[in-house]
Design an enzyme around this catalytic site. Sequence first.
Site, PDB file in Angstrom:
ATOM      1  N   TYR A  26       0.805  -1.223   0.000  1.00 32.01           N
ATOM      2  CA  TYR A  26       0.000   0.000   0.000  1.00 32.01           C
ATOM      3  C   TYR A  26       0.839   1.276   0.000  1.00 32.01           C
ATOM      4  CZ  TYR A  26      -3.604  -3.353   1.173  1.00 32.01           C
ATOM      5  OH  TYR A  26      -4.447  -4.422   1.153  1.00 32.01           O
ATOM      6  N   HIS A  66      -4.654   6.272  -0.529  1.00 29.06           N
ATOM      7  CA  HIS A  66      -5.131   6.120   0.846  1.00 29.06           C
ATOM      8  C   HIS A  66      -4.015   6.379   1.861  1.00 29.06           C
ATOM      9  CE1 HIS A  66      -8.941   5.343   2.572  1.00 29.06           C
ATOM     10  NE2 HIS A  66      -8.862   4.045   2.771  1.00 29.06           N
ATOM     11  N   TYR A 125      -3.919  -1.162   9.802  1.00 27.16           N
ATOM     12  CA  TYR A 125      -4.709  -1.045   8.585  1.00 27.16           C
ATOM     13  C   TYR A 125      -5.790  -0.002   8.826  1.00 27.16           C
ATOM     14  CZ  TYR A 125      -2.179  -4.849   6.481  1.00 27.16           C
ATOM     15  OH  TYR A 125      -1.175  -5.618   5.985  1.00 27.16           O
ATOM     16  N   ASN A 156      -9.016   0.500   8.430  1.00 28.26           N
ATOM     17  CA  ASN A 156     -10.321   0.311   9.065  1.00 28.26           C
ATOM     18  C   ASN A 156     -10.254   0.170  10.578  1.00 28.26           C
ATOM     19  OD1 ASN A 156     -11.008   0.304   6.394  1.00 28.26           O
ATOM     20  ND2 ASN A 156     -11.898  -1.738   6.393  1.00 28.26           N
ATOM     21  N   ASN A 165     -13.219   5.110   6.046  1.00 28.49           N
ATOM     22  CA  ASN A 165     -13.213   4.057   7.058  1.00 28.49           C
ATOM     23  C   ASN A 165     -12.237   4.299   8.201  1.00 28.49           C
ATOM     24  OD1 ASN A 165     -15.290   2.513   5.958  1.00 28.49           O
ATOM     25  ND2 ASN A 165     -13.894   1.527   4.524  1.00 28.49           N
TER      26      ASN A 165
END
Length: 186
Positions: A14, A19, A61, A63, A107
């Site tokens: 990522y 994000h 992460y 969320n 999120n």
Amino acid sequence: MTLLVGLGNPTLRYAHTRHNVGFDILDSLVSGLNLSFTFSPKHNAHLCIYKDFILLKPQTYMNLSGESVLSTKNFYKPKELLIVHDDLDLPLGVVKFKNGGGNGGHNGLKSIDALCSNAYYRLRVGISKGTNATEHVLSKFNENEEPLKNAVFEHAKNALKFFIECNDFNAMCNHFTLKKPLAIET
């Protein structure tokens, strides 16, 4: 003390995706101050303490970002919280600030809201909308977007440096809000 959080997802998979705007901006800030992050297993996050600021990159992460934020808040008891995050509802090149309010479907913010409340400052960095939101936020910026992205990240980093020096959210908003995409020379 102020807790300054950059949102993103851990692992190389990522790295530098849309994000991970929060991670990338905090990395740039810390590097520019000749500091570094250290991993805190207690908070499951990378931490850097500078002056009266705790800089945090949750490693849970996106969320579950609220878990690291809550743990760090409970331990350090900061008076203020500022979250740096990507925003699909803003075009690339726009930087806006917000105090409290809704999470816009983000999120990471939902997790923080659920565990900590929504009473915190935000530095929102526009990443534009894609056809598929999930695919878009997990994608990297394309070659044509890189110059604007780099300029915006530098602008956001400078906003945070200003905030660290003056500790005045409203002054930062007045000096660094970009309602229209940042104009860059090509």
